[in-house]
Design an enzyme around this catalytic site. Structure first.
Site, PDB file in Angstrom:
ATOM      1  N   GLY A 262       0.803  -1.214   0.000  1.00  0.00           N
ATOM      2  CA  GLY A 262       0.000   0.000   0.000  1.00  0.00           C
ATOM      3  C   GLY A 262       0.842   1.272   0.000  1.00  0.00           C
ATOM      4  O   GLY A 262       1.903   1.305   0.616  1.00  0.00           O
ATOM      5  N   ASP A 311      -0.637  -9.839   7.585  1.00  0.00           N
ATOM      6  CA  ASP A 311       0.597  -9.337   8.169  1.00  0.00           C
ATOM      7  C   ASP A 311       1.741  -9.825   7.274  1.00  0.00           C
ATOM      8  O   ASP A 311       1.818 -11.008   6.935  1.00  0.00           O
ATOM      9  CB  ASP A 311       0.747  -9.891   9.588  1.00  0.00           C
ATOM     10  CG  ASP A 311       1.956  -9.325  10.316  1.00  0.00           C
ATOM     11  OD1 ASP A 311       3.070  -9.383   9.763  1.00  0.00           O
ATOM     12  OD2 ASP A 311       1.796  -8.841  11.455  1.00  0.00           O
ATOM     13  N   CYS A 382      11.004   5.302   3.325  1.00  0.00           N
ATOM     14  CA  CYS A 382      10.912   6.735   3.034  1.00  0.00           C
ATOM     15  C   CYS A 382      11.381   7.486   4.276  1.00  0.00           C
ATOM     16  O   CYS A 382      10.673   8.330   4.823  1.00  0.00           O
ATOM     17  CB  CYS A 382       9.491   7.120   2.654  1.00  0.00           C
ATOM     18  SG  CYS A 382       9.414   8.778   1.941  1.00  0.00           S
TER      19      CYS A 382
END
Length: 459
Positions: A262, A311, A382
């Site tokens: 995602g 998970d 990130c």
């Protein structure tokens, strides 16, 4: 009340009251308010600018009000923040900035609050931005606090970014990095390879072969008109995905996995690359809403990509020694994307890091276990925070011993780049590639490549 200011105030209140995300709420709020293009731009600047520099503005409010900001009613404080942003960082007329912010305080907190807001903002308006920045700097108790106040970063983030730069011998670039975090990023698009062409009138990005920028037009319309084969995507994210798919030739019928997929931007690039090479791609995302975004991102790629909702540690454990290439785009502090997520810097704290790094280690180790001998995992965050990047990789390498080797991610990223990125070696001798907002105009993306060798798994 000018509608752009009202939209900005409502979003700022939602961020502080409900932990909402400005980038998710603002487009809908602009549409509902029927704002013109000019007013939409103003609402965006007021919202993001106020949230981004909140720490600096709180210091100004505290000095002008002669009281701590936590002693000010939250609804009034948000009106003051919005007013101070207009007074110190925009060309909005002072009387408009003061009067409309005072009206917001009156509406949400009454006449007394309006009088207080009026006094504070008029005091701010009497002096120049430079005068206020000098006073804010003089109020700091340490050099790091001064940097934090001047550049609107929490002190712990300032220190983490300094250490990350020092890992490349670049600690002298700290001011430039902090400044870059406060500049709104330009919209960057990606044309999925083999499925879309970069428009002839667009400006190509300097590094990613997929990237481009357009001087005009609504990017959401460009995406819609392309049926999803063109996407809004940071250039660093494009390079991270391509580093995994292009570091070596793709063998027929390779099996790939995007373990933490995602919202799906990198997944779409992987899918386009898999389609062109005959590889098979699977994706996984634990959060159902984000899994839905992954499916939406894949809609423009004519490839069957199953998306599971587990998970990532469990998902990887269910398929030992099964994949040739795995992307672990791990949950992280997001310190590399502060320019596009303006409120994020105020939401994280040092106490968040240990829990995140433990999850990152477990995800990366599980991904290694799901690799075939010779398979490669790209570990991407990130965030340039050393605990989340080189620290996690070092821990997993120790865990797997001779069963895992690190590849030169700098060489892999440089090989797919259109021009020289100027990537420097890490002080620790790792092969990690680190991108930077102030050097590359990308998010501060960290990319590591690890290959599983034919050694026994850790016992």
């Amino acid at each position: 009340m000018q509608p752009a200011r009202r939209v900005a105030y409502d979003i700022i209140r939602a961020v502080h009251e409900s932990d909402a995300y400005a980038n998710l709420l603002l487009p809908t709020a602009i549409e509902r308010a029927g704002l013109s293009t000019a007013d939409a731009g103003l609402a965006t600047e007021l919202t993001y600018g106020t949230l981004r520099r909140e720490g600096t503005y709180d210091a100004v409010v505290s000095l002008a009000a002669d009281r701590a900001v936590h002693d000010i009613d939250p609804a009034v404080l948000d009106a003051l923040r919005l007013g101070v942003h207009q007074l110190l960082s925009t060309r909005v007329a002072s009387h408009a900035a003061v009067n409309e912010s005072v009206e917001l305080a009156r509406e949400f907190a009454g006449r007394g609050a309006a009088g207080f807001a009026n006094a504070v903002l008029r005091r701010v308006s009497r002096d120049t931005p430079g005068d206020w920045m000098m006073r804010v700097g003089e109020s700091a108790r340490s050099d790091d606090e001064r940097l934090g106040l001047m550049f609107a970063h929490p002190v712990w983030v300032v220190r983490a970014l300094r250490r990350a730069l020092a890992a490349e011998g670049r600690s002298g670039e700290l001011d430039a990095l902090l400044d870059a975090d406060n500049v709104s990023p330009r919209v960057t698009m990606a044309a999925l390879p083999g499925l879309a062409e970069i428009p002839v009138d667009a400006r190509r990005t300097p590094f990613s072969p997929l990237g481009f920028r357009s001087d005009g037009g609504d990017p959401t319309r460009v995406v819609a008109d392309s049926s999803g084969t063109i996407r809004v995507q940071d250039e660093g994210s494009q390079l991270a995905a391509l580093a995994l798919t292009r570091f070596s030739p793709i063998a027929p019928d390779e099996r790939w996995l995007d373990l933490c997929a995602g919202p799906g931007g990198k997944t779409a690039v992987l899918a386009a690359e898999a389609l062109a090479s005959g590889a098979r791609l699977e994706a996984n995302e634990i959060v159902p809403a984000r899994a839905g975004l992954v499916r939406k991102a894949l809609a423009g790629v004519p490839l069957d990509v199953p998306v599971s909702e587990q998970d990532g540690r469990t998902r990887a454990a269910q398929a030992p020694a099964s994949y040739d290439r795995i992307l672990v785009d791990a949950p992280c502090t997001g310190l590399g994307a502060l320019r596009r997520r303006p409120e994020a810097r105020w939401r994280k704290s040092p106490s968040d890091v240990p829990e995140l790094t433990e999850l990152q280690r477990e995800l990366l180790s599980a991904a290694v276990g799901a690799l075939r001998p010779g398979g490669v995992v790209a570990y991407v965050t990130c965030s340039p925070h050393l605990a989340e990047t080189s620290g996690v990789v070092a821990d997993v390498r120790r865990e797997w011993g001779d069963g895992l080797e690190e590849l030169d991610a700098r060489a892999a990223v440089s090989a797919v780049s259109r021009t020289d990125l100027g990537l420097l070696a890490q002080v620790d001798g790792s092969g990690r590639a680190q991108l930077w907002p102030h050097r590359h105009n990308t998010d501060a993306m960290s990319i590591s490549l690890l290959r599983r060798t034919p050694a026994p798994a850790p016992g």
